[in-house]
Scaffold this motif. Structure first.
Motif: not given
Length: 64
Positions: A16-17, A19-20, A23-24
């Motif tokens: 999850d991290y 992916a975050q 995206a950033e």
């Protein structure tokens, strides 16, 4: 069994991290690149890289 469950949860958090962060980074470059590389976690042994059990056992036996 507990360690396997924990490893699964940690793997999910890391995915999850990742992916975050991906995206950033993609928002920052706004299409300047077509692909952002994945983040890959690796386990490293710093104290005993050869994993020789003597390095762990001798000090323990001496204390006994």
């Amino acid at each position: 069994m507990t360690a396997g469950i924990i490893a699964g949860y940690v793997g999910g958090v890391v995915r999850d991290y990742s992916a975050q962060v991906r995206a950033e980074r993609f928002e920052r470059v706004k299409g300047a690149t077509t692909r952002i590389p994945d983040i890959e976690g690796r386990v490293r042994v710093w104290y005993n890289p050869e994993l020789k059990s003597v390095n762990f056992m001798v000090p323990g036996v001496l204390c006994m």
